[in-house]
Design a protein around this motif. Structure first.
Motif, PDB file in Angstrom:
ATOM      1  N   MET A 116      -4.701 105.141  -6.524  1.00 30.26           N
ATOM      2  CA  MET A 116      -4.053 106.452  -6.515  1.00 30.26           C
ATOM      3  C   MET A 116      -3.497 106.829  -7.885  1.00 30.26           C
ATOM      4  O   MET A 116      -3.622 107.972  -8.316  1.00 30.26           O
ATOM      5  CB  MET A 116      -2.935 106.488  -5.473  1.00 30.26           C
ATOM      6  N   PHE A 117      -2.836 105.893  -8.566  1.00 27.41           N
ATOM      7  CA  PHE A 117      -2.138 106.233  -9.797  1.00 27.41           C
ATOM      8  C   PHE A 117      -2.846 105.769 -11.060  1.00 27.41           C
ATOM      9  O   PHE A 117      -2.606 106.301 -12.136  1.00 27.41           O
ATOM     10  CB  PHE A 117      -0.725 105.644  -9.782  1.00 27.41           C
ATOM     11  N   GLY A 118      -3.658 104.767 -10.989  1.00 26.22           N
ATOM     12  CA  GLY A 118      -4.311 104.237 -12.180  1.00 26.22           C
ATOM     13  C   GLY A 118      -3.417 103.229 -12.883  1.00 26.22           C
ATOM     14  O   GLY A 118      -2.197 103.226 -12.730  1.00 26.22           O
ATOM     15  N   GLY A 119      -4.017 102.356 -13.665  1.00 25.26           N
ATOM     16  CA  GLY A 119      -3.285 101.279 -14.312  1.00 25.26           C
ATOM     17  C   GLY A 119      -2.319 101.736 -15.387  1.00 25.26           C
ATOM     18  O   GLY A 119      -1.313 101.096 -15.639  1.00 25.26           O
ATOM     19  N   LYS A 120      -2.599 102.858 -16.030  1.00 25.92           N
ATOM     20  CA  LYS A 120      -1.750 103.320 -17.127  1.00 25.92           C
ATOM     21  C   LYS A 120      -0.468 103.977 -16.628  1.00 25.92           C
ATOM     22  O   LYS A 120       0.538 103.991 -17.328  1.00 25.92           O
ATOM     23  CB  LYS A 120      -2.511 104.302 -18.006  1.00 25.92           C
ATOM     24  N   LYS A 121      -0.482 104.516 -15.447  1.00 24.29           N
ATOM     25  CA  LYS A 121       0.674 105.246 -14.931  1.00 24.29           C
ATOM     26  C   LYS A 121       1.690 104.331 -14.249  1.00 24.29           C
ATOM     27  O   LYS A 121       2.863 104.686 -14.141  1.00 24.29           O
ATOM     28  CB  LYS A 121       0.159 106.276 -13.929  1.00 24.29           C
TER      29      LYS A 121
END
Length: 64
Positions: free
Chosen positions: A19-24
């Motif tokens: 849902m958010f991605g690793g960077k977020k």
């Protein structure tokens, strides 16, 4: 019965990453940490007296 086991926790983590991605994720955790700290401070009746300021510097670039 009714508790979360390892497969459920792994599934939740994978869903959050999708849902958010690793960077977020680090940004979300940072915000969550600040919120928890502010909540605890408010419960204890403490106020934040530290002034948070940001300074920016500009360089004078002139042609020689």
């Amino acid at each position: 019965m009714g508790g979360l086991g390892a497969p459920e926790i792994i599934l939740i983590i994978v869903a959050i990453l999708i849902m958010f991605g690793g960077k977020k994720i680090p940004e979300l955790m940072k915000g969550l940490g600040r919120g928890v700290k502010e909540f605890k401070d408010a419960q204890n009746g403490e106020t934040n007296t530290a002034n948070t300021t940001t300074t920016t510097t500009t360089e004078d670039k002139t042609k020689v």
